[in-house]
Design a protein around this motif. Structure first.
Motif, PDB file in Angstrom:
ATOM      1  N   ILE A 258      81.782  -2.927  -1.189  1.00 51.86           N
ATOM      2  CA  ILE A 258      80.747  -2.172  -1.902  1.00 51.86           C
ATOM      3  C   ILE A 258      80.263  -1.004  -1.058  1.00 51.86           C
ATOM      4  O   ILE A 258      80.096   0.114  -1.549  1.00 51.86           O
ATOM      5  CB  ILE A 258      79.567  -3.094  -2.265  1.00 51.86           C
ATOM      6  N   ARG A 259      80.056  -1.252   0.222  1.00 43.54           N
ATOM      7  CA  ARG A 259      79.518  -0.189   1.084  1.00 43.54           C
ATOM      8  C   ARG A 259      80.503   0.957   1.258  1.00 43.54           C
ATOM      9  O   ARG A 259      80.107   2.127   1.219  1.00 43.54           O
ATOM     10  CB  ARG A 259      79.144  -0.739   2.453  1.00 43.54           C
ATOM     11  N   TYR A 260      81.788   0.664   1.459  1.00 41.89           N
ATOM     12  CA  TYR A 260      82.734   1.697   1.870  1.00 41.89           C
ATOM     13  C   TYR A 260      83.730   2.131   0.792  1.00 41.89           C
ATOM     14  O   TYR A 260      84.227   3.256   0.837  1.00 41.89           O
ATOM     15  CB  TYR A 260      83.529   1.225   3.091  1.00 41.89           C
ATOM     16  N   ASN A 261      84.059   1.246  -0.136  1.00 45.47           N
ATOM     17  CA  ASN A 261      85.178   1.517  -1.036  1.00 45.47           C
ATOM     18  C   ASN A 261      84.805   1.644  -2.507  1.00 45.47           C
ATOM     19  O   ASN A 261      85.676   1.575  -3.373  1.00 45.47           O
ATOM     20  CB  ASN A 261      86.256   0.431  -0.882  1.00 45.47           C
ATOM     21  N   TYR A 262      83.515   1.830  -2.807  1.00 44.55           N
ATOM     22  CA  TYR A 262      83.093   1.983  -4.197  1.00 44.55           C
ATOM     23  C   TYR A 262      82.320   3.288  -4.385  1.00 44.55           C
ATOM     24  O   TYR A 262      81.172   3.279  -4.841  1.00 44.55           O
ATOM     25  CB  TYR A 262      82.243   0.780  -4.631  1.00 44.55           C
ATOM     26  N   PRO A 263      82.928   4.425  -4.039  1.00 46.76           N
ATOM     27  CA  PRO A 263      82.224   5.704  -4.157  1.00 46.76           C
ATOM     28  C   PRO A 263      81.818   5.990  -5.603  1.00 46.76           C
ATOM     29  O   PRO A 263      82.612   5.838  -6.526  1.00 46.76           O
ATOM     30  CB  PRO A 263      83.264   6.724  -3.668  1.00 46.76           C
ATOM     31  N   GLY A 264      80.571   6.370  -5.767  1.00 42.08           N
ATOM     32  CA  GLY A 264      80.077   6.701  -7.097  1.00 42.08           C
ATOM     33  C   GLY A 264      79.670   5.517  -7.938  1.00 42.08           C
ATOM     34  O   GLY A 264      79.210   5.684  -9.077  1.00 42.08           O
ATOM     35  N   SER A 265      79.802   4.309  -7.415  1.00 36.84           N
ATOM     36  CA  SER A 265      79.457   3.124  -8.196  1.00 36.84           C
ATOM     37  C   SER A 265      77.947   2.902  -8.179  1.00 36.84           C
ATOM     38  O   SER A 265      77.251   3.396  -7.289  1.00 36.84           O
ATOM     39  CB  SER A 265      80.162   1.888  -7.626  1.00 36.84           C
ATOM     40  N   PRO A 266      77.432   2.138  -9.127  1.00 45.03           N
ATOM     41  CA  PRO A 266      75.988   1.847  -9.135  1.00 45.03           C
ATOM     42  C   PRO A 266      75.590   0.808  -8.096  1.00 45.03           C
ATOM     43  O   PRO A 266      74.402   0.505  -7.967  1.00 45.03           O
ATOM     44  CB  PRO A 266      75.760   1.311 -10.555  1.00 45.03           C
ATOM     45  N   TYR A 267      76.578   0.275  -7.370  1.00 44.35           N
ATOM     46  CA  TYR A 267      76.294  -0.820  -6.445  1.00 44.35           C
ATOM     47  C   TYR A 267      76.091  -0.363  -4.998  1.00 44.35           C
ATOM     48  O   TYR A 267      75.387  -1.023  -4.239  1.00 44.35           O
ATOM     49  CB  TYR A 267      77.437  -1.841  -6.484  1.00 44.35           C
ATOM     50  N   THR A 268      76.718   0.731  -4.630  1.00 47.37           N
ATOM     51  CA  THR A 268      76.683   1.153  -3.227  1.00 47.37           C
ATOM     52  C   THR A 268      75.258   1.376  -2.730  1.00 47.37           C
ATOM     53  O   THR A 268      74.892   0.937  -1.635  1.00 47.37           O
ATOM     54  CB  THR A 268      77.514   2.436  -3.041  1.00 47.37           C
ATOM     55  N   SER A 269      74.446   2.038  -3.542  1.00 47.82           N
ATOM     56  CA  SER A 269      73.080   2.331  -3.110  1.00 47.82           C
ATOM     57  C   SER A 269      72.217   1.080  -3.020  1.00 47.82           C
ATOM     58  O   SER A 269      71.188   1.078  -2.329  1.00 47.82           O
ATOM     59  CB  SER A 269      72.428   3.342  -4.057  1.00 47.82           C
ATOM     60  N   LEU A 270      72.622   0.007  -3.693  1.00 49.33           N
ATOM     61  CA  LEU A 270      71.834  -1.222  -3.647  1.00 49.33           C
ATOM     62  C   LEU A 270      71.705  -1.752  -2.223  1.00 49.33           C
ATOM     63  O   LEU A 270      70.649  -2.247  -1.824  1.00 49.33           O
ATOM     64  CB  LEU A 270      72.478  -2.303  -4.532  1.00 49.33           C
ATOM     65  N   LEU A 271      72.804  -1.645  -1.449  1.00 46.86           N
ATOM     66  CA  LEU A 271      72.812  -2.184  -0.094  1.00 46.86           C
ATOM     67  C   LEU A 271      71.933  -1.377   0.845  1.00 46.86           C
ATOM     68  O   LEU A 271      71.447  -1.903   1.852  1.00 46.86           O
ATOM     69  CB  LEU A 271      74.241  -2.232   0.459  1.00 46.86           C
ATOM     70  N   GLU A 272      71.728  -0.107   0.546  1.00 44.97           N
ATOM     71  CA  GLU A 272      70.963   0.752   1.442  1.00 44.97           C
ATOM     72  C   GLU A 272      69.511   0.907   1.011  1.00 44.97           C
ATOM     73  O   GLU A 272      68.624   1.026   1.854  1.00 44.97           O
ATOM     74  CB  GLU A 272      71.634   2.136   1.525  1.00 44.97           C
ATOM     75  N   HIS A 273      69.268   0.893  -0.302  1.00 45.62           N
ATOM     76  CA  HIS A 273      67.930   1.204  -0.801  1.00 45.62           C
ATOM     77  C   HIS A 273      67.221  -0.001  -1.412  1.00 45.62           C
ATOM     78  O   HIS A 273      66.090  -0.314  -1.032  1.00 45.62           O
ATOM     79  CB  HIS A 273      68.011   2.341  -1.818  1.00 45.62           C
TER      80      HIS A 273
END
Length: 303
Positions: A258-273
């Motif tokens: 999710i962090r590195y290989n899902y660019p543009g997905s709605p999930y990536t920002s979940l881990l950071e924000h």
């Protein structure tokens, strides 16, 4: 490129057969020539496979050869299950080597292993086997109730969250993130295999059941899983407490995608924000078990 080659090989055999059949009706001498060339290439492939297996058998007693999808630009593998198993081998301190020449194993899945001449597929079955073989119980510090919770979370990640994430990777994104993640340039050579793989994954998702839901429903499932993981992790360094165990291999393998290989997905920002404790968890696991992370990438020192 070996990933694309494997996908093409596995999904176009029937198309090749139909093409040869059509060519036979048009030009028999040419067809014979084509068949001879194809047979020679097949024999060459068989010889190479035998040579590789001989090399793996001679790797050394109890040395695990981990076969899986190749290195990416951002992660050592674009597969959550390869990352899961590779992380387990490091956590259990089991001697192993990586091989990317044959990513799909005896069950047609990735990863798989060879050890002492024996082949085995499925990441969880492999972990169970290796734990018994090497007398490694990374959950020995947990009581029975904690072990039940850990197993439940592992199943949720491997058999539910991972399937919801397939919807973004293969259906909504059409494999574009995979192409970029393994360092391939967009072209017909890459997009056609990805389209075929996307159709195959969509069919698997329909059979599993997750693919029968709308994208919004699937995304809601994924968000609930991620929220549950964040809530249970809390301020602990690892999911079950102060020490990592087998369930952390599943969790890290999925979250790192999710962090590195899902660019543009709605999930990536979940881990950071939304759930920064999960983002911090990924960093912590990476620093603890993958100190050589940069050296395991397709292009070292990219970041």
């Amino acid at each position: 490129m070996e990933v694309v080659a494997q996908i093409v090989s596995n999904q176009s055999k029937w198309s090749i057969f139909r093409g040869v059949k059509w060519l036979w009706t048009k030009n028999k001498p040419l067809t014979v020539g084509v068949v001879i060339v194809v047979a020679a290439l097949k024999i060459r492939e068989v010889i190479k496979r035998r040579q590789r297996r001989l090399e793996w058998a001679n790797a050394g007693r109890d040395v695990v050869i981990l076969h899986g999808l190749g290195r990416g630009l951002y992660t050592p593998s674009a597969s959550p299950y390869v990352m899961k198993l590779a992380t387990y081998l490091r956590m259990a301190n089991i001697e192993h080597k990586m091989d990317f020449t044959e990513p799909l194993g005896p069950k047609g899945k990735s990863p798989w292993i060879t050890i002492n001449g024996q082949s085995m597929g499925d990441s969880q079955l492999i972990m169970d086997f290796l734990g018994s073989h090497f007398n490694k119980d990374l959950s020995s510090h947990l009581n029975d109730e904690q072990k039940a919770v850990a197993w439940s979370f592992a199943v949720m990640v491997d058999e539910h969250l991972a399937w919801t994430l397939k919807d973004w990777r293969w259906v909504r994104d059409g494999g574009r993130g995979v192409v970029m993640g393994i360092g391939l340039r967009p072209s017909l050579l890459t997009w056609l295999p990805m389209m075929r793989m996307s159709r195959k994954q969509k069919g698997m998702m329909m059979a599993q059941g997750i693919g029968r839901h709308t994208h919004a429903e699937i995304e809601s499932f994924a968000r609930r899983d991620i929220r549950a993981l964040s809530n249970y992790l809390g301020n602990k360094p690892f999911l079950m407490g102060d020490e990592p165990c087998e369930v952390d291999c599943s969790l890290f393998g999925c979250l790192v995608q999710i962090r590195y290989n899902y660019p543009g997905s709605p999930y990536t920002s979940l881990l950071e924000h939304d759930y920064p404790n999960l983002g911090a968890y990924v960093t912590r696991m990476k620093e603890l078990l993958w100190p050589d992370w940069e050296d395991c990438l397709l292009i070292p020192n990219l970041h």
